[in-house]
Design a protein around this motif. Structure first.
Motif, PDB file in Angstrom:
ATOM      1  N   GLU A 285       0.862  -1.184   0.000  1.00 55.01           N
ATOM      2  CA  GLU A 285       0.000   0.000   0.000  1.00 55.01           C
ATOM      3  C   GLU A 285       0.892   1.225   0.000  1.00 55.01           C
ATOM      4  N   VAL A 286       0.763   2.035  -1.063  1.00 57.77           N
ATOM      5  CA  VAL A 286       1.642   3.185  -1.236  1.00 57.77           C
ATOM      6  C   VAL A 286       1.079   4.416  -0.542  1.00 57.77           C
ATOM      7  N   CYS A 287      -0.202   4.721  -0.791  1.00 59.30           N
ATOM      8  CA  CYS A 287      -0.782   5.907  -0.162  1.00 59.30           C
ATOM      9  C   CYS A 287      -2.312   5.882  -0.246  1.00 59.30           C
TER      10      CYS A 287
ATOM     11  N   ILE B   4      -5.856   7.914  -0.778  1.00 59.10           N
ATOM     12  CA  ILE B   4      -6.236   9.082  -1.576  1.00 59.10           C
ATOM     13  C   ILE B   4      -7.692   9.413  -1.269  1.00 59.10           C
TER      14      ILE B   4
ATOM     15  N   MET C  89      -7.103   3.325  -1.718  1.00 56.36           N
ATOM     16  CA  MET C  89      -5.695   3.074  -1.408  1.00 56.36           C
ATOM     17  C   MET C  89      -4.997   2.697  -2.716  1.00 56.36           C
TER      18      MET C  89
END
Length: 107
Positions: free
Chosen positions: A16-18, A20, A80
């Protein structure tokens, strides 16, 4: 693992990068700039249900590439962004150089 050399992803692992924040029931365009030496996929995951709402396959290339896709949100106002390699034998870094999301239409 995140370092100055990139994001190292274990084969098959979804990272999981970020998160939103977006509007519910809306169509968006996502634009990514990235390079990945091996085939991978960028995934957008519904924040309320955990379901994958968009799966973007990226062909492995060392050179930076730009990818644009449309997707829609449903009942959640958060998604995500995740990345995982498709090739189980790969543990190469992914370089995500840009990310933009543009609202296209309300549903």
């Amino acid at each position: 693992m995140i370092s100055s050399q990139g994001l190292a992803i274990k084969p098959g692992q979804l990272v999981e990068v970020c998160p939103i924040e977006l509007k519910m029931s809306t169509v968006y365009q996502i634009r990514l700039g990235l390079s990945a030496p091996s085939d991978c996929e960028v995934v957008l995951i519904d924040g309320a249900t955990g379901l994958w709402i968009k799966d973007i396959e990226i062909s492995g290339r060392i050179e930076p590439q730009s990818v644009e896709e449309l997707f829609r949100t449903f009942g959640a106002d958060r998604v995500m962004l995740g990345i995982r390699f498709l090739d189980r034998g790969s543990a190469n870094p992914v370089y995500l150089s840009s990310l933009s999301i543009r609202e296209v239409a309300s549903l």
